[in-house]
Design a protein around this motif. Structure first.
Motif, mmCIF file in Angstrom:
data_model
loop_
_atom_site.group_PDB
_atom_site.id
_atom_site.type_symbol
_atom_site.label_atom_id
_atom_site.label_comp_id
_atom_site.label_asym_id
_atom_site.label_seq_id
_atom_site.Cartn_x
_atom_site.Cartn_y
_atom_site.Cartn_z
ATOM 1 N N ARG A 163 12.131 -1.695 -3.895
ATOM 2 C CA ARG A 163 12.437 -1.772 -2.463
ATOM 3 C C ARG A 163 13.841 -2.339 -2.320
ATOM 4 N NH1 ARG A 163 7.211 -4.394 0.630
ATOM 5 N NH2 ARG A 163 6.976 -5.598 -1.282
ATOM 6 N N TYR A 181 13.352 -5.609 4.648
ATOM 7 C CA TYR A 181 13.014 -4.349 4.012
ATOM 8 C C TYR A 181 13.534 -3.218 4.880
ATOM 9 C CZ TYR A 181 9.940 -6.936 0.913
ATOM 10 O OH TYR A 181 9.447 -7.796 -0.021
ATOM 11 N N PRO A 190 8.489 -5.436 -7.191
ATOM 12 C CA PRO A 190 7.193 -5.955 -6.731
ATOM 13 C C PRO A 190 7.112 -7.478 -6.862
ATOM 14 C CG PRO A 190 6.874 -3.944 -7.931
ATOM 15 C CD PRO A 190 8.334 -4.246 -8.046
ATOM 16 N N VAL A 191 6.672 -8.104 -5.789
ATOM 17 C CA VAL A 191 6.722 -9.561 -5.709
ATOM 18 C C VAL A 191 5.456 -10.154 -6.334
ATOM 19 C CG1 VAL A 191 8.178 -9.452 -3.667
ATOM 20 C CG2 VAL A 191 5.697 -9.633 -3.393
ATOM 21 N N SER A 192 5.528 -11.425 -6.723
ATOM 22 C CA SER A 192 4.387 -12.049 -7.390
ATOM 23 C C SER A 192 4.218 -13.515 -6.986
ATOM 24 C CB SER A 192 4.531 -11.909 -8.909
ATOM 25 O OG SER A 192 5.797 -12.361 -9.356
ATOM 26 N N VAL A 227 0.942 -22.564 -3.691
ATOM 27 C CA VAL A 227 0.988 -22.190 -2.272
ATOM 28 C C VAL A 227 -0.134 -22.895 -1.516
ATOM 29 C CG1 VAL A 227 -0.441 -20.110 -2.638
ATOM 30 C CG2 VAL A 227 1.097 -20.209 -0.667
ATOM 31 N N ILE A 284 -2.339 -15.030 3.215
ATOM 32 C CA ILE A 284 -2.087 -15.065 1.764
ATOM 33 C C ILE A 284 -1.989 -13.641 1.201
ATOM 34 C CG2 ILE A 284 -4.545 -15.391 1.164
ATOM 35 C CD1 ILE A 284 -1.500 -16.824 -0.720
ATOM 36 N N LEU A 328 1.455 -12.384 2.134
ATOM 37 C CA LEU A 328 2.446 -13.096 1.315
ATOM 38 C C LEU A 328 2.565 -12.435 -0.058
ATOM 39 C CD1 LEU A 328 2.720 -16.950 0.857
ATOM 40 C CD2 LEU A 328 2.732 -15.450 -1.112
ATOM 41 N N LYS A 329 1.411 -12.158 -0.659
ATOM 42 C CA LYS A 329 1.430 -11.599 -2.014
ATOM 43 C C LYS A 329 2.013 -10.190 -2.043
ATOM 44 C CE LYS A 329 -2.164 -14.206 -4.363
ATOM 45 N NZ LYS A 329 -1.600 -14.213 -5.718
ATOM 46 N N ARG A 330 1.995 -9.496 -0.922
ATOM 47 C CA ARG A 330 2.518 -8.128 -0.880
ATOM 48 C C ARG A 330 4.009 -8.076 -0.551
ATOM 49 N NH1 ARG A 330 0.450 -4.222 3.725
ATOM 50 N NH2 ARG A 330 2.200 -5.274 4.706
ATOM 51 N N ASP A 331 4.457 -8.935 0.333
ATOM 52 C CA ASP A 331 5.780 -8.728 0.939
ATOM 53 C C ASP A 331 6.809 -9.832 0.736
ATOM 54 O OD1 ASP A 331 5.332 -6.239 2.000
ATOM 55 O OD2 ASP A 331 4.652 -7.002 3.949
ATOM 56 N N VAL A 332 6.390 -11.046 0.457
ATOM 57 C CA VAL A 332 7.380 -12.137 0.477
ATOM 58 C C VAL A 332 8.124 -12.168 -0.864
ATOM 59 C CG1 VAL A 332 7.716 -14.622 0.723
ATOM 60 C CG2 VAL A 332 6.016 -13.431 2.128
ATOM 61 N N PRO A 333 9.463 -12.095 -0.822
ATOM 62 C CA PRO A 333 10.227 -11.995 -2.065
ATOM 63 C C PRO A 333 10.276 -13.302 -2.854
ATOM 64 C CG PRO A 333 11.729 -12.011 -0.197
ATOM 65 C CD PRO A 333 10.330 -11.988 0.365
ATOM 66 N N ILE A 334 9.176 -13.520 -3.573
ATOM 67 C CA ILE A 334 9.021 -14.645 -4.495
ATOM 68 C C ILE A 334 8.462 -14.052 -5.786
ATOM 69 C CG2 ILE A 334 7.826 -16.841 -4.958
ATOM 70 C CD1 ILE A 334 7.563 -17.217 -1.925
ATOM 71 N N TRP A 335 8.998 -14.499 -6.919
ATOM 72 C CA TRP A 335 8.554 -13.967 -8.212
ATOM 73 C C TRP A 335 8.150 -15.101 -9.136
ATOM 74 C CZ3 TRP A 335 12.728 -12.299 -5.438
ATOM 75 C CH2 TRP A 335 12.689 -10.970 -5.006
ATOM 76 N N ARG A 382 2.952 -4.944 -8.866
ATOM 77 C CA ARG A 382 2.325 -4.230 -7.756
ATOM 78 C C ARG A 382 2.090 -2.788 -8.198
ATOM 79 N NH1 ARG A 382 4.174 -1.984 -2.564
ATOM 80 N NH2 ARG A 382 6.193 -1.866 -3.573
#
Lengths: 83, 139
Positions: free
Chosen positions: A54, A61, A79-81, B93, B113, B116-123, B138
């Protein structure tokens, strides 16, 4: 104004793929998000495919049809985690 | 925004989050805590690091809370996410939601939650016996 490169931010797994937290990516702008993603995937196959990459424009986005003028903040979002 | 959305390099405080969503009109408070697990499907995990695209992560979290308020009659919602290095058992979290009745608070908490797991840019980077790797899975 025509530019021939874009500054792109790379976080986490994207940084691991490109080798840098910030790249100057050669592409003619204006371009669409779709164009940019295709070019990124050709340059860095490790990013995956069109379903895994993305593109964020100005910290949101973006749709594939959005035009990138060249002065926005651009980032690769794999893909975020979180959580 | 207030402290309701936060990325924190310091350990998360569950009771602080719960107090942020307290309200005299809310008979229900749900709190979800995500903790660092000591294993993957196949390997032991020794620790994790979390990295964020911070300004965008804050914006996305605020969008999620806005959508939650539009979708359910909740009173307040809070989400705090940890960044940096976390040891096993530490909290990654905390999501806290208050509403008049429990069903709303449970549903909204799960929605937050999941989004968050789908969209928030955290790795997340996992440190395993075989080495370290970024998690980016994903489907």
């Amino acid at each position: 104004m025509l530019n021939s490169s874009l500054k792109i931010l790379c976080f986490g797994p994207a940084r691991a793929c490109t080798g840098s937290a910030e790249i100057n990516f050669p592409i003619d702008v204006p371009c669409t998000v779709r164009d940019l993603r295709s070019a990124l995937l050709r340059a860095y196959p490790a990013l995956g495919d069109r379903d895994t990459v993305r593109i964020a424009v100005a910290q949101e986005y973006s749709t594939d049809d959005r035009t990138i003028q060249g002065d926005e903040e651009i980032a690769i979002i794999l893909p975020v985690s979180g959580g | 925004m207030s402290d309701l959305v936060k990325l924190s390099k310091a350990p998360l405080d569950v009771e602080y989050c719960r107090k942020l969503i307290e309200d005299p009109s809310a008979g229900a408070q749900t709190v979800f805590c995500g903790a660092v697990r000591n294993h993957t499907k196949t390997e032991k995990v020794s620790r994790l690091t979390y990295e964020a695209y911070e300004p965008m992560a804050i914006r996305e979290l605020e969008f999620i809370l806005d959508r939650t308020h539009n979708r359910w009659p909740i009173v307040k919602a809070c989400v705090h996410h940890r960044l940096g290095t976390l040891q096993i058992g530490e909290l990654a979290v905390v999501v806290a939601v208050s509403s008049a009745h429990r069903q709303t608070a449970f549903e909204a908490c799960m929605y937050i939650i999941d989004e968050l797991k789908r969209d928030v840019p955290i790795w997340k980077r996992e440190y395993l016996e075989s080495g370290a790797k970024w998690i980016s899975d994903r489907p």
